[in-house]
Design an enzyme around this catalytic site. Structure first.
Site, PDB file in Angstrom:
ATOM      1  N   LYS A 113       0.826  -1.203   0.000  1.00 12.70           N
ATOM      2  CA  LYS A 113       0.000   0.000   0.000  1.00 12.70           C
ATOM      3  C   LYS A 113       0.867   1.263   0.000  1.00 12.70           C
ATOM      4  O   LYS A 113       1.893   1.330   0.691  1.00 12.70           O
ATOM      5  CB  LYS A 113      -0.919   0.004   1.222  1.00 12.70           C
ATOM      6  CG  LYS A 113      -1.883  -1.182   1.275  1.00 12.70           C
ATOM      7  CD  LYS A 113      -2.925  -1.112   0.186  1.00 12.70           C
ATOM      8  CE  LYS A 113      -3.961  -2.222   0.355  1.00 12.70           C
ATOM      9  NZ  LYS A 113      -5.063  -2.085  -0.606  1.00 12.70           N
ATOM     10  N   HIS A 150     -10.457  -8.387  -7.862  1.00 11.74           N
ATOM     11  CA  HIS A 150     -10.193  -7.924  -6.505  1.00 11.74           C
ATOM     12  C   HIS A 150     -10.686  -8.912  -5.460  1.00 11.74           C
ATOM     13  O   HIS A 150     -11.852  -9.325  -5.483  1.00 11.74           O
ATOM     14  CB  HIS A 150     -10.895  -6.568  -6.295  1.00 11.74           C
ATOM     15  CG  HIS A 150     -10.903  -6.098  -4.875  1.00 11.74           C
ATOM     16  ND1 HIS A 150     -12.047  -6.090  -4.091  1.00 11.74           N
ATOM     17  CD2 HIS A 150      -9.911  -5.629  -4.087  1.00 11.74           C
ATOM     18  CE1 HIS A 150     -11.754  -5.623  -2.901  1.00 11.74           C
ATOM     19  NE2 HIS A 150     -10.470  -5.344  -2.862  1.00 11.74           N
TER      20      HIS A 150
END
Length: 379
Positions: free
Chosen positions: A180, A311
């Site tokens: 991230k 996803h």
């Protein structure tokens, strides 16, 4: 032929359940660090179990993070009676029927996410009836799919922990790792990516995910700065609905752009694809309404010669990615493993499609223990 003569079975009962999956610790990405969301501590699941008069069963599910789980269950309660007596093979017609039953609240978002659990259960049932894994029922291009890990790269983990997780991933038979980014201080992102790249080298692929937290100019600047790291993609650099901005960025940068996980309809994905806003599309079957609409997104992506990386929910998306033409990835998240009795296997950087019929999962006793509400319709 009289109406209904071709039908061989009917839906006899539908059971829906709400369950809460607790995470091992609070999870944070850039949305938390910019103050837009609170840390993620659990995931709400909606399960649908469909049984036919002939005794066949299908299991499906949807999910929600942070908010919406109770709403999904409430909407599912309202539309579930529409399934009773239907031929379970008529999946596309049933999907349309369920969506129109709740059309006043829209044909995207929470409404179709409730329908997704039923739709996925019907596809699971259909594949089981055929005695085939879902991927084979759909028509697989491959028996394994390249996979990457995300769960070890959150911003709530220290850089030392992220490096340790990335090195463990490289040694585990998983082909890539995603970390991230998107922090308010972009210098921290650059240091984070550089440290992970140095630790893993070229042994596995590296992706980054900004979770929609950059504006257009920051995305261009960060994308250029990241080019030295030879990333497989930059994910969600901009607001999910900024198709034009993503398209401009895809043309501007050498690194591929990935996005689409937050979109909740075929129409929204069609707009992204029409603008050429992604090199990798990232649809999420439970979020778009199930497998039925997901297959339409796949067709659009294939026609546009885009790659795909669905996803989350690897247990389902492995099958869908295996049936996609253009060299997909699937996201490895072990969070959901306590919900199911079965496990997926990885080898040589790829996730293996299981030989079990249907999706190949059954609900565990732990999933039952985490159940907070249940309702049964029909016999």
């Amino acid at each position: 032929m009289r109406r209904g003569e071709a039908s061989t079975d009917r839906i006899a009962s539908v059971r829906i359940s709400a369950a809460t999956l607790p995470l091992k610790g609070a999870i944070s990405d850039a949305k938390v660090l910019t103050g837009r969301q609170k840390p993620l501590r659990d995931v709400a699941f909606l399960f649908a179990e469909i049984r036919t008069e002939a005794g066949l069963e299908g299991v499906g599910f949807s999910y929600s993070k942070r908010a919406g789980g109770a709403g999904q269950f409430a909407h599912a309660r309202e539309v579930a009676p529409e399934l009773i007596g239907e031929d379970p093979s008529d999946i596309q017609r049933i999907w349309t029927k369920l969506v129109w039953a709740g059309a006043s609240v829209g044909r995207s978002g929470l409404a179709v996410q409730a329908v997704a659990a039923f739709d996925i259960a019907l596809w699971d049932l259909k594949a089981k009836r055929a005695g085939l894994p879902l991927a084979k029922l759909l028509g697989a291009h491959r028996d394994s799919v390249a996979c990457y890990n995300t769960s070890g790269g959150f911003l709530s983990s220290s850089i030392e922990e992220v490096i340790e997780n990335a090195q463990a991933t490289a040694a585990s038979g998983i082909g890539g790792v995603k970390i991230k980014v998107g922090q308010p201080d972009t210098k921290l992102d650059l240091r984070r990516v550089a440290a992970v790249k140095e630790a893993i080298g070229d042994r596995i692929d590296l992706m980054v995910d900004a979770n929609q937290q950059w504006n257009r100019s920051t995305a261009v600047r960060m994308g250029r700065a990241f080019e030295e790291f030879d990333l497989t993609w930059i994910e969600e650099p901009l607001d999910a609905y900024d198709a034009e901005g993503h398209a401009d960025l895809a043309r501007e940068l050498a690194t591929p752009i990935a996005t689409g996980e937050m979109l909740t309809s075929v129409a929204e994905h069609a707009e992204l694809i029409r603008h050429r806003g992604a090199d990798f599309i990232q649809p999420d079957a439970p979020r778009v309404g199930g497998i039925t609409p997901f297959l339409k997104i796949m067709a659009l992506g294939e026609a546009a010669h885009l790659r795909m990386a669905p996803h989350y929910v690897m247990e389902l998306h492995l099958h869908l990615a295996a049936a996609y033409e253009h060299d997909p990835w699937v996201e490895h998240f072990d969070w959901l493993e306590p919900l199911f009795n079965e496990r997926l296997e990885t080898e040589g950087g790829r996730m293996l499609v299981p030989a079990r019929p249907g999706i190949g999962v059954s609900l565990s006793e732990q999933a039952r223990a985490w159940t907070t509400a249940t309702e049964v319709f029909g016999a």
